[in-house]
Design a protein around this motif. Structure first.
Motif, PDB file in Angstrom:
ATOM      1  N   ILE A  43      29.882 -16.611  -6.557  1.00 38.99           N
ATOM      2  CA  ILE A  43      29.432 -17.077  -7.869  1.00 38.99           C
ATOM      3  C   ILE A  43      30.600 -17.614  -8.687  1.00 38.99           C
ATOM      4  N   ARG A  44      31.719 -16.886  -8.681  1.00 43.08           N
ATOM      5  CA  ARG A  44      32.899 -17.339  -9.436  1.00 43.08           C
ATOM      6  C   ARG A  44      33.353 -18.720  -8.978  1.00 43.08           C
ATOM      7  N   GLU A  45      33.365 -18.932  -7.678  1.00 43.36           N
ATOM      8  CA  GLU A  45      33.795 -20.224  -7.145  1.00 43.36           C
ATOM      9  C   GLU A  45      32.755 -21.310  -7.425  1.00 43.36           C
ATOM     10  N   ALA A  46      31.483 -20.952  -7.337  1.00 42.98           N
ATOM     11  CA  ALA A  46      30.413 -21.932  -7.573  1.00 42.98           C
ATOM     12  C   ALA A  46      30.437 -22.434  -9.012  1.00 42.98           C
ATOM     13  N   VAL A  47      30.700 -21.539  -9.967  1.00 40.21           N
ATOM     14  CA  VAL A  47      30.763 -21.939 -11.377  1.00 40.21           C
ATOM     15  C   VAL A  47      31.915 -22.918 -11.612  1.00 40.21           C
ATOM     16  N   LYS A  48      32.990 -22.754 -10.873  1.00 43.30           N
ATOM     17  CA  LYS A  48      34.153 -23.638 -11.021  1.00 43.30           C
ATOM     18  C   LYS A  48      33.981 -24.970 -10.292  1.00 43.30           C
ATOM     19  N   ASP A  49      33.089 -25.017  -9.309  1.00 36.28           N
ATOM     20  CA  ASP A  49      32.934 -26.193  -8.448  1.00 36.28           C
ATOM     21  C   ASP A  49      32.097 -27.268  -9.147  1.00 36.28           C
ATOM     22  N   PRO A  50      32.663 -28.450  -9.397  1.00 35.63           N
ATOM     23  CA  PRO A  50      31.913 -29.509 -10.080  1.00 35.63           C
ATOM     24  C   PRO A  50      30.736 -30.051  -9.286  1.00 35.63           C
ATOM     25  N   GLU A  51      30.680 -29.736  -7.994  1.00 36.40           N
ATOM     26  CA  GLU A  51      29.575 -30.205  -7.159  1.00 36.40           C
ATOM     27  C   GLU A  51      28.467 -29.163  -7.014  1.00 36.40           C
ATOM     28  N   MET A  52      28.592 -28.066  -7.762  1.00 36.96           N
ATOM     29  CA  MET A  52      27.595 -27.002  -7.682  1.00 36.96           C
ATOM     30  C   MET A  52      26.944 -26.789  -9.043  1.00 36.96           C
ATOM     31  N   THR A  53      25.648 -26.498  -9.032  1.00 42.45           N
ATOM     32  CA  THR A  53      24.920 -26.070 -10.227  1.00 42.45           C
ATOM     33  C   THR A  53      24.418 -24.657  -9.974  1.00 42.45           C
ATOM     34  N   VAL A  54      24.736 -23.766 -10.889  1.00 42.20           N
ATOM     35  CA  VAL A  54      24.321 -22.374 -10.760  1.00 42.20           C
ATOM     36  C   VAL A  54      23.122 -22.138 -11.671  1.00 42.20           C
ATOM     37  N   ALA A  55      22.000 -21.734 -11.074  1.00 43.98           N
ATOM     38  CA  ALA A  55      20.787 -21.437 -11.832  1.00 43.98           C
ATOM     39  C   ALA A  55      20.506 -19.938 -11.728  1.00 43.98           C
ATOM     40  N   SER A  56      19.884 -19.389 -12.761  1.00 48.43           N
ATOM     41  CA  SER A  56      19.559 -17.963 -12.740  1.00 48.43           C
ATOM     42  C   SER A  56      18.174 -17.734 -13.303  1.00 48.43           C
ATOM     43  N   VAL A  57      17.553 -16.656 -12.850  1.00 45.68           N
ATOM     44  CA  VAL A  57      16.249 -16.238 -13.372  1.00 45.68           C
ATOM     45  C   VAL A  57      16.378 -14.801 -13.840  1.00 45.68           C
ATOM     46  N   CYS A  58      15.862 -14.516 -15.015  1.00 46.28           N
ATOM     47  CA  CYS A  58      15.820 -13.164 -15.560  1.00 46.28           C
ATOM     48  C   CYS A  58      17.236 -12.557 -15.588  1.00 46.28           C
ATOM     49  N   GLY A  59      17.420 -11.381 -14.976  1.00 42.14           N
ATOM     50  CA  GLY A  59      18.715 -10.712 -15.006  1.00 42.14           C
ATOM     51  C   GLY A  59      19.789 -11.382 -14.176  1.00 42.14           C
ATOM     52  N   GLY A  60      19.467 -12.492 -13.530  1.00 42.43           N
ATOM     53  CA  GLY A  60      20.484 -13.215 -12.767  1.00 42.43           C
ATOM     54  C   GLY A  60      21.648 -13.663 -13.629  1.00 42.43           C
ATOM     55  N   SER A  61      21.386 -14.002 -14.890  1.00 42.12           N
ATOM     56  CA  SER A  61      22.478 -14.415 -15.779  1.00 42.12           C
ATOM     57  C   SER A  61      23.393 -13.236 -16.095  1.00 42.12           C
ATOM     58  N   LEU A  62      22.841 -12.017 -16.135  1.00 43.23           N
ATOM     59  CA  LEU A  62      23.677 -10.834 -16.335  1.00 43.23           C
ATOM     60  C   LEU A  62      24.562 -10.590 -15.114  1.00 43.23           C
ATOM     61  N   LEU A  63      24.021 -10.861 -13.922  1.00 39.62           N
ATOM     62  CA  LEU A  63      24.840 -10.735 -12.711  1.00 39.62           C
ATOM     63  C   LEU A  63      26.009 -11.715 -12.767  1.00 39.62           C
ATOM     64  N   ILE A  64      25.730 -12.951 -13.199  1.00 37.01           N
ATOM     65  CA  ILE A  64      26.800 -13.936 -13.345  1.00 37.01           C
ATOM     66  C   ILE A  64      27.819 -13.443 -14.363  1.00 37.01           C
ATOM     67  N   ALA A  65      27.332 -12.858 -15.476  1.00 34.39           N
ATOM     68  CA  ALA A  65      28.227 -12.342 -16.510  1.00 34.39           C
ATOM     69  C   ALA A  65      29.128 -11.242 -15.968  1.00 34.39           C
ATOM     70  N   MET A  66      28.594 -10.430 -15.053  1.00 34.48           N
ATOM     71  CA  MET A  66      29.374  -9.337 -14.480  1.00 34.48           C
ATOM     72  C   MET A  66      30.512  -9.832 -13.612  1.00 34.48           C
ATOM     73  N   THR A  67      30.461 -11.091 -13.191  1.00 33.61           N
ATOM     74  CA  THR A  67      31.564 -11.663 -12.408  1.00 33.61           C
ATOM     75  C   THR A  67      32.624 -12.271 -13.330  1.00 33.61           C
ATOM     76  N   GLY A  68      32.377 -12.236 -14.655  1.00 41.41           N
ATOM     77  CA  GLY A  68      33.326 -12.799 -15.615  1.00 41.41           C
ATOM     78  C   GLY A  68      33.280 -14.310 -15.689  1.00 41.41           C
ATOM     79  N   SER A  69      32.132 -14.911 -15.338  1.00 41.52           N
ATOM     80  CA  SER A  69      32.050 -16.366 -15.207  1.00 41.52           C
ATOM     81  C   SER A  69      31.220 -17.054 -16.284  1.00 41.52           C
ATOM     82  N   ILE A  70      30.786 -16.318 -17.302  1.00 36.85           N
ATOM     83  CA  ILE A  70      29.793 -16.905 -18.196  1.00 36.85           C
ATOM     84  C   ILE A  70      30.191 -16.823 -19.674  1.00 36.85           C
ATOM     85  N   GLU A  71      31.370 -16.321 -19.962  1.00 37.40           N
ATOM     86  CA  GLU A  71      31.803 -16.159 -21.347  1.00 37.40           C
ATOM     87  C   GLU A  71      31.821 -17.510 -22.078  1.00 37.40           C
TER      88      GLU A  71
END
Length: 340
Positions: free
Chosen positions: A103-131
């Motif tokens: 997830i951390r690498e995907a958020v940084k990758d300009p060729e990737m779009t990260v989508a989340s449903v429900c608590g998925g955004s909290l999972l992304i937040a737990m990786t430190g990638s959503i601040e």
């Protein structure tokens, strides 16, 4: 178009099934090939969902070389603090696997779009990638999401460019239809809606366009705590001042903190030290034996916590809250102020 729907132990079934159906249906209305598949950190095999441990078949392993869309679901389980089967614990466990690195690498990758449903955004937040990013989650987790440093937007679907998020579980249907509309066009998305006999709900929120009259940001709604200074000393100044060793028991792990507390001009001043990392307490308040402050912690995940504790002799007890998630705090004084 590559779409990887990531699964982990305890994931919510509806979070993934609805988007899968939408993306598969879109394949019927476009010449562009849509490769949508369920993946996990372990590759082929079964992953147990959070719905009665239902086994769900995985087709392959997470693959960073497949550019496109990565969809992160939430979890299903209890909301009881400290329960190993709780939703926060399941999300935290997933974030500590290879999935967290992906997830951390995907958020940084300009060729990737990260989508989340429900608590998925909290999972992304737990990786430190959503601040600092605009996101949404289930309504029960919005305060917790905001406490991670994200801008929690109360909308059905939020588009923040390379991060798209949906609210509660059924919003996965709306999010997926919107992704089809964004990537393949509104006419194809419309045909998917006709096939499902469903109309996407609500306006997709984006950080663009004119601000509505009377608009207030989250930051502007945070009221400062004002403490009136007085020449009189605090009645419990001697009891409060000193070094305190404290353990904060959160639903996803414990934090050991050393506090240096003092009263100056009848106002609480403090420093927190965790694993050598030092920070000042903010928005402090001291009324009798009750102390309040705000503080950012970085472990077991980065959170802005609201503290409400009481002093009883050499014992400090209370709570640290991030939205609906409450953590217990308990500690004792080890040194008085100025003691060697």
């Amino acid at each position: 178009m590559n779409i990887q729907i990531t699964l982990f132990e305890g994931f919510d079934l509806l979070d993934v099934v609805a988007p899968y159906e939408v993306f598969s249906a879109a394949n019927q209305f476009t010449e562009e090939e849509i490769d949508v598949r369920f993946v996990s950190v372990d590759g082929e095999g079964d992953v147990l969902s959070g719905i009665n441990d239902f086994p769900f078949k995985v087709e392959g392993k997470l693959d960073a070389s497949k550019k496109g869309i990565v969809l992160i679901p939430g979890a299903s389980g209890s909301m009881i603090d400290g329960d190993t089967d709780s939703i926060p614990m399941k999300l935290k466990k997933a974030s500590e696997t290879e999935m967290g690195d992906f997830i951390r690498e995907a958020v940084k990758d300009p060729e990737m779009t990260v989508a989340s449903v429900c608590g998925g955004s909290l999972l992304i937040a737990m990786t430190g990638s959503i601040e600092g990013r605009n996101v949404v989650t289930h309504h029960m987790g919005m305060d917790l999401l905001a406490a991670t440093g994200a801008n929690a937007v109360n909308a059905r679907v939020v588009d923040d460019g390379d991060i798209i998020s949906g609210a509660g579980v059924t919003s996965g249907l709306d999010l997926a239809i919107y992704v089809v509309e964004r990537e393949l066009g509104p006419r194809i998305a419309y045909e998917v809606e006709r096939l499902f006999q469903y109309e996407k709900r609500g306006i997709v929120w984006k950080s663009e366009g004119a601000l509505p009259i009377g608009y207030n940001s989250i930051e502007s709604n945070n009221e400062e705590i004002t403490v009136t200074e007085t020449s009189e000393s605090h009645p419990l100044q001697e009891e409060i001042e000193g070094t305190w060793e404290v353990t904060i028991s959160t639903p996803i792990g414990e934090i050991n903190v050393t506090y240096e507390l003092e009263i100056k001009d009848n106002k609480l001043i403090g420093i927190a030290v965790t694993d050598g990392d030092q920070s000042e307490l903010e928005k402090t308040e001291a009324i009798g034996n009750r102390l309040k402050w705000k503080q950012q912690v970085k472990k077991p995940m980065k959170l802005n916590l609201n503290f409400d504790v009481s002093i009883n002799g050499n014992t400090l007890e209370g709570q640290a809250k991030a939205g609906m998630i409450s953590s217990k705090l308990k500690g004792s004084k080890v040194f008085n102020k100025g003691a060697v």
